[in-house]
Design a protein around this motif. Structure first.
Motif, PDB file in Angstrom:
ATOM      1  N   ASP A 211       0.826  -1.207   0.000  1.00  0.00           N
ATOM      2  CA  ASP A 211       0.000   0.000   0.000  1.00  0.00           C
ATOM      3  C   ASP A 211       0.862   1.260   0.000  1.00  0.00           C
ATOM      4  OD1 ASP A 211      -2.300   1.907   0.917  1.00  0.00           O
ATOM      5  OD2 ASP A 211      -3.298  -0.033   0.740  1.00  0.00           O
ATOM      6  N   ASP A 212       0.228   2.388   0.242  1.00  0.00           N
ATOM      7  CA  ASP A 212       0.869   3.700   0.218  1.00  0.00           C
ATOM      8  C   ASP A 212       2.182   3.673   1.007  1.00  0.00           C
ATOM      9  OD1 ASP A 212       1.445   6.381   0.109  1.00  0.00           O
ATOM     10  OD2 ASP A 212      -0.433   7.048   1.024  1.00  0.00           O
ATOM     11  N   GLY A 213       3.238   4.194   0.383  1.00  0.00           N
ATOM     12  CA  GLY A 213       4.533   4.252   1.056  1.00  0.00           C
ATOM     13  C   GLY A 213       5.690   3.784   0.197  1.00  0.00           C
ATOM     14  N   TRP A 214       5.401   3.234  -0.989  1.00  0.00           N
ATOM     15  CA  TRP A 214       6.472   2.736  -1.863  1.00  0.00           C
ATOM     16  C   TRP A 214       6.910   3.764  -2.901  1.00  0.00           C
ATOM     17  CZ3 TRP A 214       6.069   2.495  -7.159  1.00  0.00           C
ATOM     18  CH2 TRP A 214       4.793   2.646  -7.707  1.00  0.00           C
ATOM     19  N   GLN A 215       6.102   4.824  -3.130  1.00  0.00           N
ATOM     20  CA  GLN A 215       6.363   5.757  -4.230  1.00  0.00           C
ATOM     21  C   GLN A 215       7.350   6.856  -3.863  1.00  0.00           C
ATOM     22  OE1 GLN A 215       1.991   6.330  -4.613  1.00  0.00           O
ATOM     23  NE2 GLN A 215       2.377   6.316  -6.817  1.00  0.00           N
ATOM     24  N   SER A 216       7.864   7.507  -4.903  1.00  0.00           N
ATOM     25  CA  SER A 216       8.755   8.659  -4.727  1.00  0.00           C
ATOM     26  C   SER A 216       7.901   9.921  -4.681  1.00  0.00           C
ATOM     27  CB  SER A 216       9.749   8.749  -5.884  1.00  0.00           C
ATOM     28  OG  SER A 216      10.563   7.596  -5.930  1.00  0.00           O
ATOM     29  N   ASN A 244      10.645   4.511  -4.269  1.00  0.00           N
ATOM     30  CA  ASN A 244      11.593   5.251  -3.445  1.00  0.00           C
ATOM     31  C   ASN A 244      12.697   4.318  -2.916  1.00  0.00           C
ATOM     32  OD1 ASN A 244      10.608   3.924  -1.052  1.00  0.00           O
ATOM     33  ND2 ASN A 244       8.911   5.376  -0.969  1.00  0.00           N
ATOM     34  N   HIS A 245      13.617   4.895  -2.157  1.00  0.00           N
ATOM     35  CA  HIS A 245      14.803   4.149  -1.732  1.00  0.00           C
ATOM     36  C   HIS A 245      14.466   2.942  -0.855  1.00  0.00           C
ATOM     37  CE1 HIS A 245      14.005   6.608   1.837  1.00  0.00           C
ATOM     38  NE2 HIS A 245      14.761   5.780   2.511  1.00  0.00           N
ATOM     39  N   LYS A 246      13.318   2.962  -0.174  1.00  0.00           N
ATOM     40  CA  LYS A 246      12.943   1.865   0.724  1.00  0.00           C
ATOM     41  C   LYS A 246      12.691   0.560  -0.031  1.00  0.00           C
ATOM     42  CE  LYS A 246       9.434   4.004   2.485  1.00  0.00           C
ATOM     43  NZ  LYS A 246       8.193   4.131   3.296  1.00  0.00           N
ATOM     44  N   PHE A 247      12.448   0.674  -1.340  1.00  0.00           N
ATOM     45  CA  PHE A 247      12.179  -0.513  -2.152  1.00  0.00           C
ATOM     46  C   PHE A 247      13.237  -0.727  -3.230  1.00  0.00           C
ATOM     47  CE2 PHE A 247       8.259   0.072   0.000  1.00  0.00           C
ATOM     48  CZ  PHE A 247       7.755  -1.204   0.164  1.00  0.00           C
ATOM     49  N   GLN A 248      14.392  -0.088  -3.047  1.00  0.00           N
ATOM     50  CA  GLN A 248      15.525  -0.313  -3.931  1.00  0.00           C
ATOM     51  C   GLN A 248      16.614  -1.049  -3.169  1.00  0.00           C
ATOM     52  OE1 GLN A 248      16.556   3.624  -5.420  1.00  0.00           O
ATOM     53  NE2 GLN A 248      15.293   3.280  -7.224  1.00  0.00           N
ATOM     54  N   LYS A 249      17.128  -2.087  -3.760  1.00  0.00           N
ATOM     55  CA  LYS A 249      18.180  -2.839  -3.102  1.00  0.00           C
ATOM     56  C   LYS A 249      19.407  -1.964  -2.912  1.00  0.00           C
ATOM     57  CE  LYS A 249      20.520  -7.304  -3.241  1.00  0.00           C
ATOM     58  NZ  LYS A 249      20.739  -8.553  -4.015  1.00  0.00           N
ATOM     59  N   ASP A 250      19.837  -1.848  -1.664  1.00  0.00           N
ATOM     60  CA  ASP A 250      20.989  -1.002  -1.307  1.00  0.00           C
ATOM     61  C   ASP A 250      20.713   0.475  -1.578  1.00  0.00           C
ATOM     62  OD1 ASP A 250      22.385  -3.356  -0.682  1.00  0.00           O
ATOM     63  OD2 ASP A 250      23.064  -3.545  -2.748  1.00  0.00           O
ATOM     64  N   ARG A 256      19.070   7.545  -6.114  1.00  0.00           N
ATOM     65  CA  ARG A 256      18.253   6.607  -6.888  1.00  0.00           C
ATOM     66  C   ARG A 256      19.143   5.571  -7.568  1.00  0.00           C
ATOM     67  NH1 ARG A 256      13.545   6.006  -8.167  1.00  0.00           N
ATOM     68  NH2 ARG A 256      12.976   7.991  -7.233  1.00  0.00           N
ATOM     69  N   VAL A 257      18.749   4.310  -7.425  1.00  0.00           N
ATOM     70  CA  VAL A 257      19.410   3.223  -8.137  1.00  0.00           C
ATOM     71  C   VAL A 257      18.679   3.039  -9.458  1.00  0.00           C
ATOM     72  CG1 VAL A 257      20.029   0.786  -8.078  1.00  0.00           C
ATOM     73  CG2 VAL A 257      20.018   2.125  -5.959  1.00  0.00           C
ATOM     74  N   GLU A 258      19.328   3.306 -10.566  1.00  0.00           N
ATOM     75  CA  GLU A 258      18.637   3.294 -11.858  1.00  0.00           C
ATOM     76  C   GLU A 258      18.498   1.905 -12.468  1.00  0.00           C
ATOM     77  OE1 GLU A 258      16.943   5.629 -13.040  1.00  0.00           O
ATOM     78  OE2 GLU A 258      17.583   7.159 -11.633  1.00  0.00           O
ATOM     79  N   ASP A 259      19.222   0.929 -11.969  1.00  0.00           N
ATOM     80  CA  ASP A 259      19.125  -0.431 -12.492  1.00  0.00           C
ATOM     81  C   ASP A 259      17.747  -1.000 -12.139  1.00  0.00           C
ATOM     82  OD1 ASP A 259      19.311  -3.055 -13.194  1.00  0.00           O
ATOM     83  OD2 ASP A 259      21.142  -3.478 -12.046  1.00  0.00           O
ATOM     84  N   PRO A 260      16.881  -1.295 -13.128  1.00  0.00           N
ATOM     85  CA  PRO A 260      15.529  -1.791 -12.840  1.00  0.00           C
ATOM     86  C   PRO A 260      15.534  -3.054 -11.975  1.00  0.00           C
ATOM     87  CG  PRO A 260      15.734  -1.201 -15.158  1.00  0.00           C
ATOM     88  CD  PRO A 260      17.108  -1.134 -14.572  1.00  0.00           C
TER      89      PRO A 260
END
Length: 417
Positions: A211-216, A244-250, A256-260
């Motif tokens: 739910d809400d909380g994953w977006q930038s 957002n960063h909370k759902f990007q590995k490392d 921002r980690v640009e690698d999909p």
């Protein structure tokens, strides 16, 4: 005035199968014949008027001495048990859309049923007024309601009855939504922990809704924060299509980690393989986020988001919804150009689909009814957004993967195919 079989206005009374439903019917009220599958006794109620305005109220007649049930905001069902040993008679009044106007039913201090017409745009004032409320009657209330909706479907040709809609497979499974566990503080690790906890408790879910909380998202520099307990900051706006960063590995905040493969895809792949999940859905607002899409933000500027402000309150009840509307009235909402909203949805949904997401929970849908000014009114704006949304869902989520939320307004219901 007699229209069809069993529905008439005679001596100021709206009679249905010989029973007076409304008395003191005003002279400018008109009936128009109607037809519907499974319905013999049905008609449209309209008004004859020279008035022109974006908001108008017309009394129909007095509703008195009958038992009735109201479904707040979008339809009214009147049930009357006729005395003398006769079978019960059930009458449904279903307010609909005509042109740029939405009709709703309300009462006044004289016990009269009124039609309230709204365009949602001060510049949109002219209306036809012949097909504002659909009336149907029968002895079985469930059949009358179902067939009335189907008759309106045939009349408007802008929406589909639920029997024609593809139901997503998640309805067949037990699942979990992250909202009550984390609110907007949800993280990739929190999703894992939640799934592990449910499995240890002996109730492994087959789908999860992030739910809400994953977006930038971010506020404007001059924005005023607005947040009730455990809710989102309604002044935030979408600043990027990706997570957002909370759902990007490392990932780290501000970087921002640009690698999909390092974004949502890594957590989706992980939880589907390790927790035997069938489906993963994510949340987004119909306008992107509560405060819309940030105008001019890098990467989203081509959607031409412009500040929009609500012109009226649609009678929202909950504290959360009132605070959201107050925030938008103060900070405005970054509304994507309606002509470009399909491209916006398609970019968002195609990215989510490429990451393994199976569908979306689309929230805050009723906010569109307050933003019609400058866009031809609420009906036109909602229809453009819903048509674009459904086209994107069909292209990117083939199981019709969408959950609609805060969507019980007729602008949306009568635009949903």
């Amino acid at each position: 005035m007699t229209v069809g079989a069993g529905i008439s206005v005679v001596d100021g009374k709206l009679n249905v199968l010989g029973t007076c439903i409304l008395s003191g019917v005003h002279e400018n009220i008109i009936l128009t014949p109607a037809s519907g599958d499974g319905l013999i006794n049905c008609a449209f109620i309209g008004v004859r008027s020279d008035q022109e305005a974006s908001h108008l109220v017309f009394p129909i007649g007095k509703l008195d001495g009958l038992r009735f049930m109201c479904c707040f905001r979008f339809k009214l069902c009147d049930g009357n048990e006729v005395g003398g040993g006769q079978s019960p008679l059930y009458v449904v009044f279903l307010p609909i859309l005509e042109g740029a106007f939405r009709a709703v039913l309300q009462g006044n201090s004289n016990s009269e049923l009124e039609i309230c017409l709204e365009s949602g745009d001060p510049a949109v004032k002219g209306f036809e007024g012949t097909h504002l409320v659909f009336v149907a009657a029968g002895s079985v209330p469930f059949e009358v309601i179902t067939n009335a909706v189907k008759a309106v479907e045939k009349h408007l040709q802008t929406f589909s009855h639920r029997e024609k809609k593809k139901m997503p497979d998640i309805l067949n499974w037990f699942g979990w939504c992250t909202w009550d566990a984390f609110y907007t503080d949800v993280t990739a690790q929190g999703v894992r922990q939640g799934l592990e906890s449910l499995e240890k408790g002996g109730i492994p879910p087959k789908f999860v809704i992030i739910d809400d909380g994953w977006q930038s998202v971010a506020m404007d520099a001059s924005g005023t924060a607005s947040k009730v307990q455990d809710a989102a900051n309604f002044a935030n706006r979408l600043t990027h299509i990706k997570e957002n960063h909370k759902f990007q590995k490392d990932g780290k905040e501000g970087h921002r980690v640009e690698d999909p493969a390092m974004g949502l895809a890594h957590i989706v792949s992980d939880i589907k393989s390790n927790h035997d999940l069938k489906y993963v859905y994510v949340w987004h607002a119909i306008t992107g986020y509560w405060g819309g899409v940030k105008p001019g933000v890098k990467g989203l500027e081509h959607y031409e988001s412009k500040m929009a402000y609500p012109i009226s309150s649609p009678g929202i009840q909950s504290n959360e919804s009132r605070e959201a509307l107050n925030s938008i009235a103060t900070n405005g909402l970054g509304l994507v150009n309606p002509e470009k909203v399909f491209s916006f949805y398609n970019e968002l949904h195609s990215y989510l689909s490429s990451a393994g997401i199976d569908g979306v929970k689309v929230d805050v849908q009723n906010i569109l009814e307050t933003l019609g000014a400058g866009h031809g009114g609420r009906v036109k704006l909602a229809r453009k957004y819903h048509q674009a949304l459904e086209a994107s869902i069909a292209r990117n989520f083939h199981d019709n993967g969408i959950i609609s939320c805060m969507s019980h307004n007729t602008d949306g219901l009568y635009s949903s195919k």
